[in-house]
Design a protein around this motif. Structure first.
Motif, short mmCIF file in Angstrom:
data_model
loop_
_atom_site.label_atom_id
_atom_site.label_comp_id
_atom_site.label_asym_id
_atom_site.label_seq_id
_atom_site.Cartn_x
_atom_site.Cartn_y
_atom_site.Cartn_z
N TRP A 363 0.82 -1.21 0.00
CA TRP A 363 0.00 0.00 0.00
C TRP A 363 0.85 1.26 0.00
CZ3 TRP A 363 -3.83 -1.96 4.31
CH2 TRP A 363 -4.85 -2.70 3.72
N LEU A 364 2.04 1.21 0.56
CA LEU A 364 2.88 2.41 0.62
C LEU A 364 4.10 2.34 -0.29
CD1 LEU A 364 2.90 3.48 4.39
CD2 LEU A 364 1.35 4.15 2.54
N LEU A 365 4.45 1.19 -0.81
CA LEU A 365 5.67 1.08 -1.61
C LEU A 365 5.59 1.90 -2.90
CD1 LEU A 365 6.57 -2.70 -1.19
CD2 LEU A 365 7.71 -0.72 -0.15
N SER A 366 4.38 2.13 -3.40
CA SER A 366 4.26 2.94 -4.61
C SER A 366 4.13 4.43 -4.29
CB SER A 366 3.05 2.48 -5.43
OG SER A 366 1.89 2.44 -4.64
N SER A 367 4.23 4.80 -3.01
CA SER A 367 4.29 6.21 -2.58
C SER A 367 5.54 6.38 -1.72
CB SER A 367 3.04 6.59 -1.79
OG SER A 367 1.88 6.47 -2.58
N PRO A 368 6.72 6.32 -2.35
CA PRO A 368 7.96 6.27 -1.58
C PRO A 368 8.18 7.48 -0.68
CG PRO A 368 8.39 6.60 -3.93
CD PRO A 368 6.96 6.26 -3.81
N GLU A 369 7.64 8.64 -1.04
CA GLU A 369 7.84 9.82 -0.19
C GLU A 369 7.09 9.66 1.13
OE1 GLU A 369 4.01 10.36 -2.21
OE2 GLU A 369 5.99 9.66 -2.85
N VAL A 370 5.93 9.02 1.12
CA VAL A 370 5.18 8.76 2.35
C VAL A 370 5.87 7.66 3.15
CG1 VAL A 370 2.97 8.03 3.32
CG2 VAL A 370 3.02 9.50 1.30
N TYR A 371 6.23 6.60 2.48
CA TYR A 371 6.85 5.46 3.15
C TYR A 371 8.17 5.87 3.81
CZ TYR A 371 8.77 0.74 3.75
OH TYR A 371 9.31 -0.42 4.27
N ALA A 372 8.95 6.70 3.14
CA ALA A 372 10.25 7.11 3.68
C ALA A 372 10.12 7.99 4.91
CB ALA A 372 11.06 7.82 2.60
N SER A 373 8.97 8.64 5.09
CA SER A 373 8.79 9.53 6.24
C SER A 373 8.45 8.78 7.52
CB SER A 373 7.69 10.55 5.93
OG SER A 373 6.41 9.91 5.87
N LEU A 374 8.23 7.48 7.42
CA LEU A 374 7.84 6.66 8.57
C LEU A 374 8.93 5.63 8.88
CD1 LEU A 374 4.21 6.01 7.32
CD2 LEU A 374 4.83 7.53 9.21
N ARG A 375 8.91 5.11 10.11
CA ARG A 375 9.83 4.04 10.50
C ARG A 375 9.10 2.71 10.40
NH1 ARG A 375 11.07 3.52 15.38
NH2 ARG A 375 9.36 4.76 16.27
N ASP A 376 9.51 1.89 9.45
CA ASP A 376 8.91 0.58 9.27
C ASP A 376 9.56 -0.37 10.28
OD1 ASP A 376 7.79 -1.78 8.43
OD2 ASP A 376 8.26 -1.51 6.31
N VAL A 377 9.02 -0.38 11.51
CA VAL A 377 9.71 -1.03 12.63
C VAL A 377 9.72 -2.55 12.53
CG1 VAL A 377 9.37 0.88 14.24
CG2 VAL A 377 7.60 -0.90 14.02
N ALA A 378 8.82 -3.13 11.74
CA ALA A 378 8.79 -4.59 11.62
C ALA A 378 9.73 -5.09 10.53
CB ALA A 378 7.37 -5.06 11.33
N LEU A 379 10.23 -4.20 9.70
CA LEU A 379 11.00 -4.61 8.52
C LEU A 379 12.39 -5.08 8.92
CD1 LEU A 379 10.85 -4.74 5.38
CD2 LEU A 379 11.98 -2.49 5.39
N ASP A 380 12.78 -6.23 8.41
CA ASP A 380 14.14 -6.73 8.57
C ASP A 380 14.95 -6.40 7.33
OD1 ASP A 380 16.40 -8.04 9.43
OD2 ASP A 380 15.66 -10.04 8.95
N ARG A 381 14.50 -6.87 6.16
CA ARG A 381 15.18 -6.59 4.90
C ARG A 381 14.16 -6.02 3.93
NH1 ARG A 381 17.79 -11.61 2.57
NH2 ARG A 381 19.14 -10.13 1.48
N SER A 382 14.55 -4.99 3.21
CA SER A 382 13.65 -4.31 2.29
C SER A 382 13.28 -5.25 1.13
CB SER A 382 14.32 -3.06 1.73
OG SER A 382 15.37 -3.42 0.84
N PRO A 383 12.23 -4.90 0.38
CA PRO A 383 11.89 -5.74 -0.77
C PRO A 383 13.05 -5.90 -1.75
CG PRO A 383 10.06 -4.28 -0.26
CD PRO A 383 11.20 -3.86 0.64
N ALA A 384 13.78 -4.81 -2.02
CA ALA A 384 14.90 -4.92 -2.96
C ALA A 384 16.01 -5.79 -2.39
CB ALA A 384 15.41 -3.53 -3.30
N ALA A 385 16.34 -5.60 -1.11
CA ALA A 385 17.44 -6.36 -0.51
C ALA A 385 17.10 -7.84 -0.36
CB ALA A 385 17.78 -5.77 0.85
N SER A 386 15.84 -8.15 -0.14
CA SER A 386 15.43 -9.55 0.06
C SER A 386 14.97 -10.21 -1.23
CB SER A 386 14.30 -9.62 1.09
OG SER A 386 13.17 -8.89 0.64
N HIS A 387 15.00 -9.46 -2.36
CA HIS A 387 14.56 -9.98 -3.65
C HIS A 387 13.13 -10.52 -3.55
CE1 HIS A 387 18.77 -9.48 -4.27
NE2 HIS A 387 19.13 -10.62 -3.70
N SER A 388 12.27 -9.74 -2.91
CA SER A 388 10.89 -10.15 -2.71
C SER A 388 9.97 -8.98 -3.04
CB SER A 388 10.67 -10.61 -1.27
OG SER A 388 10.85 -9.53 -0.37
#
Length: 460
Positions: A363-388
Motif C-alpha cells: 500500500w505504501l511502496l508505490s508512494s515512496p515519499e510517504v513510506y520514507a517519512s515513517l519508521r517501518d519497525v517490523a521490517l528486517d530486509r527491504s523488498p529490494a534487498a530480500s529480492h521479494s
C-alpha cells in the motif's frame, strides 16, 4: 503433408486491403480506454506491485523473479522499459493495456472477417471493446489485456495457417501469463488435423516449460491466497457459456468451431483444475471473451428484423452503468494512493508504521515519499534487498521489542471481517498493540483501515 485448408473461403477473406471500417473497433477500444483512465487518481494493490517492481533496476527484477512472480516476469521487463522511456505515472502504467485492448479488438474483427464477413467483423470487434470486463482490464496496469491481444491474434494466424507467426505470438502471450497456454485446447478443435499446428503447439509447450517449472515452485507463494471457485464464479461461467451456446445456434459452423471452444474450454478447464489446485481467477482467461464477441457479431450481422438490435440496445444500459462504475476507485479491491494520502494526513515525524498483514506493505511502496517519512519497525530486509515483493520482517521477539520502543504507531489493516493471518509475526503485532497501546483513531479508506496507536494516556 499439410492438410487442406479447413475453412470456407469468403469472397472478402483477404484483409490485405484496408477499409475505413476496420479502424472502428480499435478506435472504439482506445476511446473507451482513455475515458476515465486515471480512475479518480486511484491505483489498486496489484498495480502497485507492477509500479514498484518495474521501477527496480533490471538486476533487481531478475533476482526477484528467481523467488516469486516469474509468471509476470516478461510484463515487468516490458513495463520497466516503458518507465525508462516515460515515467508518466498512471498514464504510463495503463496505456500499454489500452493499446493492447485496441489490438485485441482489431484481432476479433480480423477473425470475424475471415469467417463471417465484413459486417460481422465490424460488430464483433465493437462488441469485444464494449464488454465491461474488457474495459476493466484495458485500464489496469497488469498483463491481462496484452495476453488477450496475443491469444486472439494467434487465433487469426491459425486461420491463416501462418505457423511460425502463430508460434511466436502465442508463445509471447504464454510468457506474459502462462495460462494463455489453455488457448491451445480451444485451437485444437479447429486445427488438430494440421501438422503445422501440431508442430507449433509442441514448440509452444516446449519453450514454455522452463517458465512453468519455475512458476510451479512459486505456486504456493504466488497463488496461496486463492480459494476454490465460488458459486458466483460458476454462475458467471454458466451465464457466459449459456449465452455463447444460444448465439452459436444457427451461426456459421466455421465460426462456431473457433469461438465456442475459446469461450468454454480455457475458463472451464481452469475452474475444474481449481477444485484441486485453486488457481482460477477470471482475469487469467480474459481472452475467452473474444468467443462471445465473435458469436454476437455474427448473429447480429445476420439478424433479420428489429428485435435482436433492441435486445442489444437494452444490454447497453447495464453495460453503460457498469462502465461508469469501472472508472471509479471503488471498482477495485482497494486504493493504495488513497491509503497513502490518508497516512500522510495522520503521520507525525518519527511515527512507526506496521502492516497487518505484512503483504499490505505494498500500500505504501508505490508512494515512496510517504513510506520514507515513517519508521517501518517490523521490517528486517527491504523488498529490494530480500529480492521479494514486500520484504522480510523481524522475528516475533524482535518485532515486539521494536513496537514497544515506539511511542506512536500507525497500523495499516485489512477491512473489518477479513480473516486474520495466523502466523506468529502477525499474532505478535496484534497482541502488543492490544495489550500495550491505546487506540487513538480508526479510519476507513476504500479496502483498508488506518489505526493510530499510542502509549496509554498519550493520545491527543
Amino acid at each position: 503433408m499439410e492438410s487442406a485448408h479447413p475453412f470456407r473461403q469468403l469472397p472478402e477473406a483477404d484483409i490485405s486491403r484496408i477499409a475505413p471500417w476496420r479502424l472502428l473497433p480499435p478506435l472504439l477500444a482506445v476511446i473507451l480506454g482513455l475515458w476515465g483512465l486515471e480512475r479518480g487518481a486511484g491505483m489498486w494493490r496489484d498495480e502497485s506491485v507492477t509500479w514498484q517492481v518495474a521501477h527496480r533496476p533490471l538486476g533487481g527484477i531478475w533476482e526477484l523473479l528467481h523467488g516469486v512472480d516469474a509468471v509476470h516476469g516478461l510484463y515487468y521487463l516490458l513495463m520497466h522499459g516503458v518507465f525508462q522511456v516515460w515515467d508518466g505515472g498512471l498514464w504510463a502504467l495503463r496505456l500499454p493495456s489500452v493499446a493492447a485492448t485496441a489490438l485485441a479488438a482489431a484481432a476479433v474483427a480480423a477473425v470475424a472477417h475471415r469467417l463471417a464477413g465484413e459486417r460481422a467483423a465490424l460488430i464483433a470487434g465493437c462488441v469485444y471493446a464494449v464488454l465491461p470486463p474488457v474495459q476493466m482490464y484495458a485500464q489496469e496496469g497488469r498483463s491481462y489485456a496484452l495476453v488477450a491481444a496475443a491469444v486472439v491474434w494467434a487465433t487469426y494466424l491459425m486461420l491463416r495457417e501462418r505457423w511460425v507467426a502463430y508460434t511466436v505470438v502465442l508463445l509471447l502471450g504464454c510468457w506474459l501469463h502462462e495460462f494463455a497456454v489453455l488457448a491451445l485446447l480451444a485451437h485444437a478443435f479447429t486445427a488438430w488435423r494440421s501438422r503445422g499446428w501440431r508442430w507449433s503447439a509442441g514448440t509452444v509447450l516446449a519453450l514454455l516449460l522452463p517458465l512453468a517449472l519455475v512458476s510451479a515452485r512459486q505456486a504456493e507463494q504466488q497463488l496461496g491466497w486463492l480459494g476454490r471457485p465460488s458459486w458466483q464464479d460458476w454462475a458467471a461461467y454458466g451465464v457466459v457459456g449459456g449465452a455463447a451456446l444460444l448465439l452459436a445456434r444457427g451461426a456459421a459452423k466455421d465460426l462456431v468451431r473457433v469461438a465456442l471452444p475459446l469461450t468454454l474450454l480455457p475458463p472451464g478447464l481452469l475452474m475444474v483444475i481449481s477444485l484441486v489446485h485453486p488457481w482460477y481467477v477470471d482475469r487469467y482467461v480474459l481472452y475467452a471473451l473474444a468467443g462471445p464477441a465473435l458469436l454476437a457479431g455474427a448473429r447480429l450481422a445476420a439478424a433479420r428484423g428489429w428485435w435482436p438490435w433492441l435486445l442489444a440496445g437494452l444490454l447497453l444500459v447495464p453495460f453503460g452503468i457498469w462502465s461508469v462504475w469501472l472508472r471509479t476507485p471503488e471498482s477495485r479491491k482497494d486504493d493504495v494512493l488513497a491509503v497513502a494520502a490518508a497516512v500522510r494526513e495522520r503521520a507525525r515525524p518519527g511515527d512507526a508504521v506496521v502492516f497487518m498483514p505484512a503483504r499490505r506493505r505494498e500500500w505504501l511502496l508505490s508512494s515512496p515519499e510517504v513510506y520514507a517519512s515513517l519508521r517501518d519497525v517490523a521490517l528486517d530486509r527491504s523488498p529490494a534487498a530480500s529480492h521479494s515483493l514486500q520484504g522480510t520482517e523481524l522475528s516475533p521477539d524482535r518485532l515486539r521489542a521494536a513496537l514497544l520502543a515506539s511511542p506512536r504507531v500507525i497500523a495499516l489493516l485489512d477491512p473489518a471481517g477479513q480473516p486474520l493471518d495466523p502466523y506468529p509475526r502477525e499474532a505478535a503485532k496484534r497482541a502488543v498493540l492490544a495489550a500495550r497501546f491505546e487506540l487513538c483513531s480508526l479510519t476507513g479508506v476504500h479496502g483498508a483501515r488506518i489505526a493510530v496507536y499510542a502509549h496509554p494516556g498519550t493520545c491527543p
